[in-house]
Design an enzyme around this catalytic site. Structure first.
Site, PDB file in Angstrom:
ATOM      1  N   HIS A  86       0.813  -1.210   0.000  1.00 32.50           N
ATOM      2  CA  HIS A  86       0.000   0.000   0.000  1.00 32.50           C
ATOM      3  C   HIS A  86       0.853   1.269   0.000  1.00 32.50           C
ATOM      4  O   HIS A  86       1.896   1.329   0.634  1.00 32.50           O
ATOM      5  CB  HIS A  86      -0.954   0.005   1.206  1.00 32.50           C
ATOM      6  N   ASN A  87       0.383   2.254  -0.744  1.00 31.31           N
ATOM      7  CA  ASN A  87       1.002   3.581  -0.863  1.00 31.31           C
ATOM      8  C   ASN A  87       2.313   3.593  -1.651  1.00 31.31           C
ATOM      9  O   ASN A  87       2.928   4.659  -1.808  1.00 31.31           O
ATOM     10  CB  ASN A  87       1.277   4.223   0.509  1.00 31.31           C
TER      11      ASN A  87
END
Length: 363
Positions: A259-260
């Protein structure tokens, strides 16, 4: 479907010599090539096995003496492996997915499909999804709510695109690709044992074991143009903003992007590589097989990490890295050489200790 030697040469931008009207129905390795097949002997090392097969035409290297090899025709590219990409594209028979929308597909009335979209058996396209013109949604695929897929995209069977994922044109996803699952993001009410150990590099201090509370993923995934993903590869949603993959990046089987994370343009991520959450990877980066990038670090443009490398800290642009923990490849090679010499060095030291010990006793 067959092509003449001349047609193939023109398609790959190479020169052809000999009987260029000869027909080719497929390609094969030199020793197993049959009549009607083009042998791929693009390196002199493989030319000797041409006599074991029955090929009359071959793709060779620039300047090769094809007559001396007993051939009737040859294609002579100046960059053979690049020419191979054109040959395989020309001769690829595809997966046999039929055009049109299969009667068992489930398409929400609020979804938008461009011209010429093919949807296979038991595929599901959710409300608000937008499928670009000329795209193929293979059997048992899932496209989530408000997801967007660019024109000319190709999803093989069992591909899953989560809600609000945005994908550019000409995306290719092999079987089992999964995009848009929640990120692996959890937190404890008080300072956790993991946080303590990370701060102190080992000591957990007074932190007590606690239950984990999930942090929901409010972001999605954004993928640029001309991206390809291999079988079983996955990309997590961002926590607040989208996880991102840049134009032209190619992702191998079983790669995970956390994520990210932000992956730049024209990167190459090989099998079983893993990118930790919130890590930023520059343009034209190559991660070899089983490379691991820790979370919250930055990898500069044009970095190459050799297979099995574990990167724990930032890497400046242009570096070639190897090992665990990762160091510059030249330094890692010296370390490896030193380790190989270590047993002999220890034996030499032990022998010197015996000599010194005997000398001390004599005195």
């Amino acid at each position: 479907m067959t092509y003449s030697v001349q047609q193939i040469a023109k398609a790959v931008g190479a020169s052809a010599e000999g009987d260029i009207a000869l027909k080719v129905r497929g390609v094969a390795e030199p020793a197993s090539a049959q009549r009607g097949e083009m042998a791929l002997a693009m390196d002199p090392r493989y030319a000797s096995s041409l006599s074991d097969g029955a090929a009359e035409v071959a793709m060779l290297w620039e300047g090769a003496d094809w007559r001396a090899l007993g051939l009737k025709a040859a294609i002579l590219p100046n960059r053979p492996r690049y020419a191979l990409s054109g040959v395989t594209r020309l001769l690829d028979k595809g997966q046999g997915f039929k055009p049109g929308i299969h009667p068992t597909a489930v398409i929400d009335p609020d979804a938008t499909l461009g011209d010429g979209v093919s949807v296979g058996p038991l595929a599901v396209i959710s409300a608000g999804a937008m499928i670009g013109a000329g795209s193929v949604i293979g059997p048992l695929c899932f496209v989530g709510v408000d997801a967007s897929l660019g024109e000319g995209s190709f999803l093989r069977e069992h591909v899953s695109i989560g809600a609000r994922v945005t994908i550019g044109p000409r995306f290719i996803a092999q079987s089992g690709v999964r995009l848009g699952g929640d990120g692996f993001s959890f937190v404890t009410a008080e300072l956790s044992t993991v946080e303590s150990a990370r701060q102190t590099l080992g000591d957990q201090g007074d932190a007590a074991p606690q239950p984990w509370t999930r942090i929901h993923s409010l972001g999605a995934v954004t993928i640029g143009a001309d991206v390809e993903m291999g079988m079983g590869s996955t990309i997590d949603n961002g926590t607040i903003r989208d996880t991102q993959v840049g134009d032209g990046t190619k992702i191998d089987n079983l790669v995970h992007i956390g994520h990210n994370a932000v992956i730049g343009k024209n990167c190459l991520l090989c099998g079983q590589a893993g990118v930790g959450g919130s890590t930023r990877v520059g343009d034209n980066v190559v991660l070899g097989g089983q490379v691991g990038l820790a979370d919250n670090i930055t990898i500069g443009d044009r970095v190459i990490a050799g297979g099995g490398t574990i990167v724990l800290s930032n890497v400046p642009e242009g570096r070639t890295m190897l090992g665990y923990p990762a160091t510059q490849m030249s330094k890692q090679t010296e370390i490896y050489k030193s380790l190989r010499r270590l047993p002999k060095l220890l034996r030499d030291v032990a022998a010197l200790q015996k000599v010194v010990s005997k000398t001390d006793k004599a005195d």
